[in-house]
Write an enzyme that holds these catalytic residues in place. Sequence first.
Site, PDB file in Angstrom:
ATOM      1  N   GLU A  53     -10.245   5.650   7.085  1.00  0.00           N
ATOM      2  CA  GLU A  53      -8.825   5.972   7.094  1.00  0.00           C
ATOM      3  C   GLU A  53      -8.441   7.283   6.405  1.00  0.00           C
ATOM      4  OE1 GLU A  53      -8.333   1.954   5.440  1.00  0.00           O
ATOM      5  OE2 GLU A  53      -6.466   1.887   6.581  1.00  0.00           O
ATOM      6  N   ARG A 106       0.831  -1.214   0.000  1.00  0.00           N
ATOM      7  CA  ARG A 106       0.000   0.000   0.000  1.00  0.00           C
ATOM      8  C   ARG A 106       0.866   1.265   0.000  1.00  0.00           C
ATOM      9  NH1 ARG A 106      -5.527   1.542   0.622  1.00  0.00           N
ATOM     10  NH2 ARG A 106      -6.279  -0.584   0.722  1.00  0.00           N
TER      11      ARG A 106
END
Length: 778
Positions: A726, A323
């Site tokens: 997030e 990520r």
Amino acid sequence: MDVKAGAKRKAGVRAVGRALPHDSAPLHVSGTATYTDDIPEPQGLLHLAVGISGKAHARIRRLDLSAVLAAPGVVAVMTADDIPGENNCGPVVKDDPILAPGLVQYAGQAVFAVAAETVTDARRAAKLALVDYEELEAILDPLQAVARNSFVLPTETIRRGDSRKRIHAAAHKVKGRVRLGGQDQFYLEGQIAMALPREDGDLFVYSSTQHPGEVQHLVAHAIGKSSKDVVVECRRMGGAFGGKESQPALIACIAALMAQKTGRPCKLRLDRDDDMLMTGKRHDFVIDYEAGFDDSGRIDGIEFTFASRCGMSVDLSGAINDRTMFHCDNAYYLGDVTIVSHRCKTHTVSNTAFRGFGGPQGMFGIECVVDDIARHLGMDPLDVRRRNFYGIGERDTTQYLQKVEDNLIHDIVERLERTADYRKRAAAIREFNAGSRILKRGIALTPVKFGISFTATHLNQAGALLHVYTDGTVQLNHGGTEMGQGLFIKVAQVVAEELQIDIDRIKLMASDTSKVPNASATAASSGSDLNGKAAQAAARKIKRRMTRFAAEHFSVTVDDIEFIDNEVRIGGKRIPFAELAKLAWFARTSLSATGFYRTPKINYDRATFSGRPFFYFAYGAAVSEVIIDTRTGEHRLLRVDILHDCGLSLNPAIDRGQIEGGFVQGAGWLTSEELWWNEKGELRTHAPSTYKIPTSSDVPPEFHVTMLESAANREKTIYRSKAVGEPPLMLALSVFHALRDAIHSVDGCVRVPVLQAPATPEAVLNAISLQRGEGGRS
Ligand code: MTE
Ligand code: HPA
Ligand code: MOS
């Protein structure tokens, strides 16, 4: 502000899009919400404590537990040798021993467990072990690990074009190295599990976990049984933030093993210091970069080398570092790129998920590059940022070859620049700084683009189980978990809207592996996307059955039936929902259904790092203004303006909370939360006395949070909403860059600032000293 998706309907229950309070809010504020430690303790309960390693890397020559066993109240002790099944709680790779098997690989690693009649007895006894260690050399730093080829996983590379050539040919270059600290999740409720023996060796486990299914699986393996023999339940967590995505397995396995061994219920609740020593945190990074760009600040070519501290085992580090590689573009088209990602093995705690899951670290890297470019060219950083944004219909392919189809960043930044009065304030700050020797101000606007979906495609699935009772009330189960983020109320809103019943008719049931099997972790911000759709599918199934029944029973067509406002319109008449439920039951219609969902469109080849890992992107931007004291390095956050994209929000009150909380948590990561290990590899910041999370007084006095309006997700997500858990954390990059802006002014904006994160007063002072050309750590 509230009705969005429901606005099309003329009448009826409007649940989706309303700013409803968190379903547990009354329980939270009255202290009656049941967390794992509040569950009434069963008779015969034993309390556990863990004996942890005092060494970063050592062989255990001898472990003498006789004093532990002889201590008051102690009933049993347990070491690696006593584990009947697998001595592993690793979520992906089996490299995480539950109890150290003779070799310890970090200071804080569990070596043995003790069970006693009281918590105090257990914790006191755990300190009485005599351990004879043969110390081994420890690798304690990512750079040391790179130099020694010490990795938990192979180094990965993403390459597009010829970055070397482009950088070489570019009119300008910047090159640098920046260190970025980790972060402790600091959930208010620490790690905890309680295991209850059931008949025939089965276990029931209460666990504070984002991933009950994984706990079930790993507990079963540890006790030498299978998934069917273990049930795991979690009603709610007192915060998780990624820290309970994989880590609860260790705690639950220890409780389960001891319950199996003693035949008594066992509870393990870690003390805060032990929690911080024993469990993984956000990965800290060393980021090297080099970029070539033109006179306008546009990047031609860029190279990143990321070295992250994974700690002693793999845990989730593979996906986390992936990520990072997927987010080191943030909202920018990078041109020709080479991204190298080292997954460093160090003799420190195994790092894990934390809100953003590696993404924030990648975004931190590119934001530093962009800011460097602006300082190098003497431009306003906002102009350089804008110059590099992904285009619309051009320059719109990411380094992993996903096309950015839903680009909102231009619009968001344009609006925020205006509403936050960025240009005028930036000019006023320049003027202020010119006349202020000691206090300096700074401002920055930074964008956020965050990919939504688990990058591991198979995890993007969810299940739900819905029961309608004959009194017209509903029990709602789904595979997600509640950690304070408001997932449960959002899913209930979806079901209320679908069935057209008031939300107080729906009971939110604890997450339970016996109700919904094989659920993914509630993570990657996709809890409501996935479980909302699964619950919707279940509700629609039941509604279809009730509709079919009603059509037959009342001799009308299904088109003559409409669920509306706690009633069902059947031809010309209306009957209460509950009455139809009872009639349907009487006619032997099933009022219970499962629902399932898998995210469409995503496909991604891990071998080549290309495809479409993300269903869509969530966007946002923030402007932060700070003031620093150049004598002390202290700062104040004066004003923050945020414009964030929640699609059509399922619940604007919950989403606002996520934006505010995420931002403040991100600001803590980048400014005050410092993890500090000594030369022996001991973490010395393992309590709030030395580890500084933001408090309410750190919330900026001016805090303007706005959600992007009429921003339906272009993808068919649940009621066209967007994930929000997030992304807002990364809005706090604006705080770090506002600090850089203030530091930049110290030498009259000549040198390119060099600031390490977290920007503690010490780091800010160091950067000031470098800015003045007085030396310092760079
Ligand atoms: N909000 C609260 N209050 N507590 C938390 O633990 N975790 C965050 C975020 N918001 C968290 C939170 C993280 S790391 C994730 S991935 C998402 O919530 C998970 O929930 P969601 O997918 O339902 O948004
Ligand atoms: N995000 C959060 N958790 C995860 C992911 C992800 O992309 N992949 C596996 N676990
Ligand atoms: Mo969140 S870091 O995906 O649990």
